[in-house]
Design an enzyme around this catalytic site. Structure first.
Site, mmCIF file in Angstrom:
data_model
loop_
_atom_site.group_PDB
_atom_site.id
_atom_site.type_symbol
_atom_site.label_atom_id
_atom_site.label_comp_id
_atom_site.label_asym_id
_atom_site.label_seq_id
_atom_site.Cartn_x
_atom_site.Cartn_y
_atom_site.Cartn_z
ATOM 1 N N GLY A 152 -0.189 3.445 36.098
ATOM 2 C CA GLY A 152 -0.263 4.322 35.038
ATOM 3 C C GLY A 152 -2.045 4.122 34.789
ATOM 4 O O GLY A 152 -3.087 3.031 35.898
ATOM 5 N N SER A 153 -2.724 4.560 33.539
ATOM 6 C CA SER A 153 -4.249 4.418 33.356
ATOM 7 C C SER A 153 -4.919 2.990 32.901
ATOM 8 O O SER A 153 -4.176 2.251 32.534
ATOM 9 C CB SER A 153 -4.224 5.662 32.404
ATOM 10 N N GLY B 71 -2.799 0.140 30.912
ATOM 11 C CA GLY B 71 -3.206 -1.280 31.510
ATOM 12 C C GLY B 71 -3.359 -1.917 30.330
ATOM 13 O O GLY B 71 -2.867 -3.737 30.470
ATOM 14 N N CYS C 88 -3.823 8.515 42.706
ATOM 15 C CA CYS C 88 -3.906 7.339 41.913
ATOM 16 C C CYS C 88 -5.353 7.125 42.781
ATOM 17 O O CYS C 88 -6.348 6.388 42.675
ATOM 18 C CB CYS C 88 -3.436 5.819 41.569
ATOM 19 N N GLU D 279 -0.958 -1.168 37.816
ATOM 20 C CA GLU D 279 -1.335 -0.831 39.547
ATOM 21 C C GLU D 279 -2.331 0.744 38.405
ATOM 22 O O GLU D 279 -0.963 1.775 38.608
ATOM 23 C CB GLU D 279 -0.235 0.030 40.324
HETATM 24 C C1 UN1 Z 1 -0.222 6.747 43.566
HETATM 25 O O1 UN1 Z 1 -0.768 7.584 43.052
HETATM 26 O O2 UN1 Z 1 -0.128 6.036 41.997
HETATM 27 O O3 UN1 Z 1 -1.364 5.573 49.433
HETATM 28 C C2 UN1 Z 1 0.112 6.358 45.017
HETATM 29 C C3 UN1 Z 1 -0.849 6.993 48.781
HETATM 30 C C4 UN1 Z 1 0.182 7.033 48.248
HETATM 31 C C5 UN1 Z 1 0.561 6.001 47.277
HETATM 32 C C6 UN1 Z 1 -0.728 6.893 46.172
HETATM 33 N N1 UN1 Z 1 0.501 6.070 49.384
HETATM 34 O O4 UN1 Z 1 -1.765 7.991 48.318
#
Ligand code: UN1
Length: 505
Positions: A239-240, A244, A295, A261
Site C-alpha cells: 500500500g502507501s 507502511g 505501484c 511493499e
Molecule cells: C503492484 O502494483 O502492486 O510489475 C504490483 C508489475 C506487476 C506487479 C505490480 N507484475 O507491474
C-alpha cells in the site's frame, strides 16, 4: 461515454462469484463493493468484527500447529491444486478484477496469469527450501541451517493488484508451512471472496487441514488487529508509504516481522542512443497502462535534452491514440481511475505541477462527466525541475518529463526521490546500461534495460528500497521472509571442543 448498466455489472459479478464457488448468500453487509467502471454498487459484503478477526487468527494459528509438520512437498499439493483451479477460473477471476479494479481484460487476465505462475513457482519451491551446510571449525561437528515455518502470515493487499499480490504471499507462505489471514482492500472485497473460495476448494480437494486461510474484510481497524496481534508472525503489507509508516513500527514494537511493499515513483532514463520506437512503446505501456495505477507505473521520464522534443512529441502522439473508456469495450486501453479521491489527487497534482512551472503537454482532463465514474486522459507534463509534486507518488496516469545533459546528472536526478521501487533505462550504449545497473546506478529494487518499469515477471524478487519499504515478495529467494532460520551445530564426536579455542576445564 457509453457505459454498461449497473445491473449488468452486478449480474456479471454475481455470476463470476458463483462460478468460483463462493458462498455469496444475501447481500446484507456493511461493506459496499463498487465498480469504478460505472461508479455504482456491485453488492454488499459482511465486514469482520473484532471477534471475527480474533477467531480467524486463532483458527489460522491452530492450523499452523499441524501444517508446519506436514512435509513441504505435500504442502505443495494444495498450491498445485490452487493453480489448476485458477487456470479453470481464469476468466471468472479476471472478470471480477475488471469489475472491481477497472482493469482492461488483457491486464486482468495477466494478473490471474501471475497467480498461476506463482503457484507453479511455489510448487517447485516446496522441494527446494534449501539450507546451507557450513564447514565447522571443530572436529566431529556439523554446522548447518534449517528453515522452519514461521507462523500466521497477515496479508494486507491493495486494490490495484487485488489478486496477484495475495497469491504471491499465499502460495509461498503455504509451501513454507505458514497459514494466512488476508485483509484485502475495501475496494476489492469480491475478488477476495472468489480467491478464498478457490483456495478452500483446493485445500478440500487434496485433503489439507482446514483453517489454512482466512479472509477478513473491513477497513483500517481490521488491518490494525493483524498488525498488533502477536500470533501474526509476519505482516506482509502492500500500500502507501503512509500505511507502511504506520504498520512497520507497530509490528516492530512487538518484534514481529514485516514485509513492506509501499509506494514507487518510478523513473526511466532515455539516452540519446535509445531506440525510440521501442522506448515509446515501453513508456506508454508503463505510464498509461492500468490508468497509471500500478505501484510500478512509470511516473518520471528523465530524457536527454537533445532528444526531448522528439520523444515528447512521439509520446503525446501515442497518448492521443489511446482509447479511454469502459474496459470491457474492445480496443479500450485505459480504464477508469478507482474512485473520485484518485481523480481529485490527480487534479491537485496537476495544479501543483502547473504552479511549479510545468506545462501539461496533453491529457489530464476528465472524460464523460455524466456519471459517477472517473475516466481521465493520461497526462504528459514537462517540468523545469524535479519539484516536490514530482517527488511524490500520485496514483494516477501523470508522466512528468525532465531533461538532463550529462549521464551523471541523469542518475542523480533519478535517485533523488524518496521512493525506490522500479526503474529503467532506454539506451543502446552498453556502458550506460551497465552503469545504470551498477552499485552507483539506479538505487531501486528493480532496474531494467530497454523495457519499462512495470510488468515484472514473478520469477524475480519484487520490491524496493528507501520509502518503498525494503520488502521482497514473489520469486528468487523471497521465500526466506516467510520462514525462520535455525542454525544447528551437531557434535558427533566423543569430545567437547569449544569454539574459538576456549578452554573451560
Ligand atoms: C503492484 O502494483 O502492486 O510489475 C504490483 C508489475 C506487476 C506487479 C505490480 N507484475 O507491474
Amino acid at each position: 461515454m457509453n457505459l454498461p448498466a449497473p445491473e449488468e455489472l452486478r449480474r456479471r459479478a454475481e455470476e463470476a462469484l458463483i462460478r468460483c464457488g463462493a458462498d455469496i448468500g444475501a447481500p446484507s453487509g456493511a461493506l459496499v463493493a463498487r465498480s469504478p467502471i460505472t461508479g455504482t454498487d456491485l453488492r454488499t459484503v459482511v465486514t469482520s468484527s473484532a471477534d471475527d478477526v480474533d477467531a480467524a487468527i486463532s483458527a489460522a494459528h491452530e492450523a499452523f500447529l499441524t501444517w508446519r509438520s506436514v512435509p513441504a512437498p505435500q504442502r505443495g499439493a494444495v498450491v498445485r491444486r490452487l493453480g489448476q483451479l485458477l487456470t479453470e477460473h481464469e476468466r471468472d477471476l479476471a472478470e471480477l478484477v475488471t469489475l472491481e479494479a477497472g482493469k482492461i481484460p488483457s491486464e486482468a487476465r495477466g494478473e490471474v496469469q501471475e497467480m498461476i505462475d506463482i503457484c507453479e513457482f511455489a510448487v517447485g519451491l516446496s522441494r527446494q527450501l534449501y539450507g546451507r551446510t557450513m564447514a565447522s571449525e571443530r572436529p566431529g561437528h556439523r554446522l548447518m541451517e534449517t528453515w522452519h515455518p514461521l507462523g500466521v502470515v497477515g496479508v494486507i493487499s491493495a486494490f490495484n493488484f487485488p489478486v496477484a499480490v495475495w497469491s504471491w504471499n499465499t502460495a509461498i507462505a503455504l509451501v513454507c508451512g505458514d497459514t494466512v489471514v488476508w485483509k484485502p482492500s475495501e475496494k476489492t472485497p469480491l475478488t477476495a471472496i472468489a480467491c478464498d473460495a478457490l483456495l478452500a476448494q483446493a485445500a478440500h480437494d487434496v485433503g489439507a487441514p482446514t483453517g489454512l486461510h482466512a479472509l477478513v474484510q473491513g477497513s483500517v481497524d481490521v488491518g490494525e488487529q493483524l498488525v498488533d496481534d502477536a500470533r501474526v508472525a509476519l505482516v506482509s503489507a502492500t500500500g502507501s508509504v503512509r500505511m507502511g509508516r504506520a504498520v512497520g513500527p507497530r509490528v516492530a514494537a512487538r518484534f514481529g516481522k514485516s514485509l513492506l511493499e509501499l509506494g514507487g515513483n518510478n523513473g526511466a532514463v532515455v539516452a540519446p542512443s535509445a531506440d525510440l520506437d521501442l522506448a515509446v512503446r515501453g513508456i506508454v505501456f508503463s505510464a498509461a497502462g492500468t490508468a497509471g495505477q500500478r505501484c510500478t507505473s512509470l511516473r518520471r521520464l528523465i530524457v536527454h535534452s537533445s532528444i526531448a522534443d522528439e520523444l515528447l512529441n512521439r509520446i503525446s502522439a501515442a497518448y492521443r491514440t489511446l482509447t479511454v473508456g469502459n474496459p470491457f469495450d474492445d480496443g479500450v486501453l485505459v480504464g477508469p481511475l478507482v474512485d473520485s479521491q484518485a481523480f481529485d489527487a490527480m487534479q491537485t497534482a496537476l495544479d501543483k505541477a502547473r504552479a511549479d512551472g510545468g506545462t501539461v503537454i496533453c491529457g489530464g482532463e476528465r472524460r464523460g462527466t455524466d456519471n459517477p465514474a472517473y475516466y481521465v486522459s493520461p497526462a504528459l507534463v514537462r517540468m523545469p525541475a524535479q519539484t516536490s509534486v514530482v517527488r511524490e507518488e500520485t496514483f494516477a496516469p501523470i508522466l512528468y518529463a525532465l531533461t538532463y545533459d550529462t549521464f551523471d546528472q541523469a542518475i542523480a536526478m533519478h535517485n533523488e526521490v524518496p521512493q525506490g521501487l522500479s526503474s529503467s533505462i532506454f539506451t543502446t550504449d552498453q556502458r550506460e546500461a551497465e552503469r545504470f545497473l551498477a552499485a552507483d546506478g539506479s538505487d531501486c529494487g528493480i532496474a531494467n534495460v530497454n523495457i519499462g518499469t512495470s510488468g515484472a515477471e514473478i520469477g524475480g524478487a519484487f520490491g524496493g528500497e528507501k520509502d518503498t519499504g525494503g520488502g521482497r515478495e514473489s520469486g528468487s529467494d523471497a521465500w526466506k521472509a516467510y520462514m525462520r532460520r535455525a542454525t544447528n551445530t551437531v557434535n558427533y564426536s566423543d569430545q567437547l571442543p569449544l569454539a574459538q579455542g576456549v578452554e573451560f576445564t
